[in-house]
Design a protein around this motif. Structure first.
Motif, PDB file in Angstrom:
ATOM      1  N   ARG A 158       0.827  -1.213   0.000  1.00  0.00           N
ATOM      2  CA  ARG A 158       0.000   0.000   0.000  1.00  0.00           C
ATOM      3  C   ARG A 158       0.858   1.259   0.000  1.00  0.00           C
ATOM      4  N   ARG A 159       2.165   1.107   0.167  1.00  0.00           N
ATOM      5  CA  ARG A 159       3.060   2.259   0.202  1.00  0.00           C
ATOM      6  C   ARG A 159       3.563   2.573  -1.209  1.00  0.00           C
ATOM      7  N   PRO A 160       4.237   3.723  -1.387  1.00  0.00           N
ATOM      8  CA  PRO A 160       4.848   4.004  -2.688  1.00  0.00           C
ATOM      9  C   PRO A 160       5.810   2.892  -3.077  1.00  0.00           C
ATOM     10  N   LEU A 161       5.700   2.438  -4.318  1.00  0.00           N
ATOM     11  CA  LEU A 161       6.467   1.286  -4.778  1.00  0.00           C
ATOM     12  C   LEU A 161       7.468   1.687  -5.855  1.00  0.00           C
ATOM     13  N   THR A 162       8.581   0.959  -5.888  1.00  0.00           N
ATOM     14  CA  THR A 162       9.639   1.209  -6.864  1.00  0.00           C
ATOM     15  C   THR A 162       9.975  -0.091  -7.587  1.00  0.00           C
ATOM     16  N   LEU A 163      10.014  -0.027  -8.908  1.00  0.00           N
ATOM     17  CA  LEU A 163      10.367  -1.171  -9.738  1.00  0.00           C
ATOM     18  C   LEU A 163      11.806  -1.006 -10.236  1.00  0.00           C
ATOM     19  N   ILE A 164      12.614  -2.054 -10.062  1.00  0.00           N
ATOM     20  CA  ILE A 164      13.987  -2.085 -10.568  1.00  0.00           C
ATOM     21  C   ILE A 164      14.087  -3.239 -11.560  1.00  0.00           C
ATOM     22  N   SER A 165      14.485  -2.947 -12.807  1.00  0.00           N
ATOM     23  CA  SER A 165      14.408  -3.993 -13.822  1.00  0.00           C
ATOM     24  C   SER A 165      15.450  -3.836 -14.918  1.00  0.00           C
ATOM     25  N   TYR A 166      15.711  -4.955 -15.583  1.00  0.00           N
ATOM     26  CA  TYR A 166      16.413  -4.958 -16.863  1.00  0.00           C
ATOM     27  C   TYR A 166      15.340  -5.107 -17.936  1.00  0.00           C
ATOM     28  N   ARG A 167      15.248  -4.135 -18.820  1.00  0.00           N
ATOM     29  CA  ARG A 167      14.264  -4.142 -19.876  1.00  0.00           C
ATOM     30  C   ARG A 167      14.931  -4.481 -21.209  1.00  0.00           C
ATOM     31  N   ARG A 168      14.167  -5.055 -22.122  1.00  0.00           N
ATOM     32  CA  ARG A 168      14.745  -5.384 -23.415  1.00  0.00           C
ATOM     33  C   ARG A 168      15.267  -4.136 -24.129  1.00  0.00           C
ATOM     34  N   ASP A 169      14.599  -3.000 -23.936  1.00  0.00           N
ATOM     35  CA  ASP A 169      15.041  -1.770 -24.593  1.00  0.00           C
ATOM     36  C   ASP A 169      16.185  -1.091 -23.838  1.00  0.00           C
ATOM     37  N   ARG A 170      16.524  -1.603 -22.643  1.00  0.00           N
ATOM     38  CA  ARG A 170      17.657  -1.104 -21.852  1.00  0.00           C
ATOM     39  C   ARG A 170      18.311  -2.301 -21.180  1.00  0.00           C
ATOM     40  N   ALA A 171      18.726  -3.257 -21.983  1.00  0.00           N
ATOM     41  CA  ALA A 171      19.111  -4.569 -21.465  1.00  0.00           C
ATOM     42  C   ALA A 171      20.420  -4.581 -20.706  1.00  0.00           C
ATOM     43  N   HIS A 172      21.217  -3.517 -20.806  1.00  0.00           N
ATOM     44  CA  HIS A 172      22.555  -3.549 -20.221  1.00  0.00           C
ATOM     45  C   HIS A 172      22.732  -2.598 -19.041  1.00  0.00           C
ATOM     46  N   ALA A 173      21.630  -2.142 -18.485  1.00  0.00           N
ATOM     47  CA  ALA A 173      21.678  -1.320 -17.268  1.00  0.00           C
ATOM     48  C   ALA A 173      20.314  -1.374 -16.604  1.00  0.00           C
ATOM     49  N   LEU A 174      20.309  -1.205 -15.294  1.00  0.00           N
ATOM     50  CA  LEU A 174      19.055  -1.218 -14.554  1.00  0.00           C
ATOM     51  C   LEU A 174      18.247   0.052 -14.806  1.00  0.00           C
ATOM     52  N   THR A 175      16.943  -0.135 -14.862  1.00  0.00           N
ATOM     53  CA  THR A 175      16.008   0.974 -14.962  1.00  0.00           C
ATOM     54  C   THR A 175      15.194   1.040 -13.673  1.00  0.00           C
ATOM     55  N   ARG A 176      15.041   2.251 -13.169  1.00  0.00           N
ATOM     56  CA  ARG A 176      14.226   2.468 -11.981  1.00  0.00           C
ATOM     57  C   ARG A 176      12.938   3.171 -12.382  1.00  0.00           C
ATOM     58  N   GLN A 177      11.834   2.681 -11.842  1.00  0.00           N
ATOM     59  CA  GLN A 177      10.549   3.333 -12.073  1.00  0.00           C
ATOM     60  C   GLN A 177       9.826   3.512 -10.747  1.00  0.00           C
ATOM     61  N   ASP A 178       9.600   4.758 -10.401  1.00  0.00           N
ATOM     62  CA  ASP A 178       8.847   5.080  -9.185  1.00  0.00           C
ATOM     63  C   ASP A 178       7.381   5.300  -9.538  1.00  0.00           C
ATOM     64  N   GLY A 179       6.572   5.423  -8.516  1.00  0.00           N
ATOM     65  CA  GLY A 179       5.159   5.684  -8.739  1.00  0.00           C
ATOM     66  C   GLY A 179       4.373   4.490  -9.221  1.00  0.00           C
ATOM     67  N   CYS A 180       4.852   3.285  -8.957  1.00  0.00           N
ATOM     68  CA  CYS A 180       4.124   2.070  -9.341  1.00  0.00           C
ATOM     69  C   CYS A 180       3.022   1.789  -8.326  1.00  0.00           C
ATOM     70  N   ASP A 181       2.058   2.677  -8.285  1.00  0.00           N
ATOM     71  CA  ASP A 181       1.027   2.580  -7.255  1.00  0.00           C
ATOM     72  C   ASP A 181       0.096   1.405  -7.500  1.00  0.00           C
ATOM     73  N   LEU A 182      -0.446   0.891  -6.411  1.00  0.00           N
ATOM     74  CA  LEU A 182      -1.356  -0.249  -6.451  1.00  0.00           C
ATOM     75  C   LEU A 182      -2.715   0.190  -6.985  1.00  0.00           C
ATOM     76  N   LYS A 183      -3.166  -0.458  -8.043  1.00  0.00           N
ATOM     77  CA  LYS A 183      -4.467  -0.156  -8.647  1.00  0.00           C
ATOM     78  C   LYS A 183      -5.539  -1.143  -8.189  1.00  0.00           C
ATOM     79  N   ARG A 184      -5.119  -2.365  -7.997  1.00  0.00           N
ATOM     80  CA  ARG A 184      -6.083  -3.409  -7.647  1.00  0.00           C
ATOM     81  C   ARG A 184      -5.335  -4.585  -7.065  1.00  0.00           C
ATOM     82  N   ALA A 185      -6.001  -5.338  -6.205  1.00  0.00           N
ATOM     83  CA  ALA A 185      -5.401  -6.532  -5.617  1.00  0.00           C
ATOM     84  C   ALA A 185      -6.443  -7.629  -5.501  1.00  0.00           C
ATOM     85  N   GLN A 186      -6.036  -8.836  -5.833  1.00  0.00           N
ATOM     86  CA  GLN A 186      -6.878 -10.011  -5.620  1.00  0.00           C
ATOM     87  C   GLN A 186      -5.973 -11.127  -5.149  1.00  0.00           C
TER      88      GLN A 186
END
Length: 248
Positions: free
Chosen positions: A157-185
């Motif tokens: 329920r808190r502010p979330l951060t995603l850390i990932s290797y993406r195909r379009d940025r495969a050779h360095a980590l990408t950080r994405q903030d603001g991954c807020d929760l929209k729904r949970a089941q």
């Protein structure tokens, strides 16, 4: 865990979905590649590279102990055979950035969550938890790549951060903030994140008392009305224990 038909239709697997990126300017502003200095904090996150005679692929994985990597189950299952890859065909590279790394190790064993149902020709039915653990042949010392602790469910329920290797940025980590929760089941979360190929298995973090905790793992992506979303599996200690119990 059983999902409704509507949820199943909405969830699009990362390895089968379109590579189209987010069209939301807000998401683009919140997503950025980490600098060299910023990479140091996240060196326990690495690339999960798969290489067999006939298949190649990459996902993201996270150290949760010196010899354990958490990722998505569909990352370690062959779309051709519907079976687990041989452990020796999976290679974890911690802190990978532009050709450099802090450590690497091949897997010695693999386990997926017992409720995940792989299927030949696809990556799974999504009836269960899309989670896998890799045990490394050679543990990676914490002083080289600190593992991350798993946080309690309330942290989603808190502010979330995603850390990932993406195909379009495969050779360095990408950080994405603001991954807020929209729904949970149950353990499945819909997050306001933009993800693409390679981000499967990526960790989602939340902070508590100054400590960064892993709370979910990216499983799939979808898009609605021009906005991108990510599906993630919430990881708590009981879920982790169920996967660990299946690991050699």
């Amino acid at each position: 865990m059983r999902l409704t038909l509507r949820w199943l239709c909405a969830a699009i697997a990362l390895c089968l979905a379109s590579a189209a990126g987010a069209t939301s300017l807000e998401l683009l502003e919140l997503r950025r590649m980490l600098t060299v200095d910023e990479h140091a904090e996240w060196r326990g996150v690495g690339r999960v590279n798969i290489a067999t005679f006939s298949e190649r692929g990459m996902c993201t994985g996270t150290l949760i102990a010196e010899d354990l990597v958490l990722t998505a189950a569909h990352c370690v299952i062959s779309a051709r055979t519907g079976k687990l890859y041989e452990p020796g065909n999976i290679h974890f590279v911690a802190g990978w950035r532009m050709g450099s790394k802090v450590a690497e190790s091949r897997a010695s064993s693999i386990a997926i969550h017992p409720s995940y149902r792989p299927r030949r020709g696809g990556e799974g039915t999504r009836r269960g938890l899309d989670l896998a653990l890799l045990r490394l042949r050679t543990p990676i010392p914490a002083e080289i790549a600190p593992p991350f602790a798993i946080g309690p469910p309330r942290l989603v329920r808190r502010p979330l951060t995603l850390i990932s290797y993406r195909r379009d940025r495969a050779h360095a980590l990408t950080r994405q903030d603001g991954c807020d929760l929209k729904r949970a089941q149950a353990n499945l979360l819909l997050l306001g994140c933009d993800v693409t190929f390679g981000a499967s298995g990526s960790p989602v973090f939340a902070s508590e008392n100054g400590q960064t905790r892993l709370v979910a793992v990216i499983s799939a992506m979808s898009e609605s009305r021009g906005q991108s979303f990510a599906w993630a599996v919430m990881v708590d200690r009981s879920v982790f224990a169920e996967v660990l119990a299946r690991l050699d």
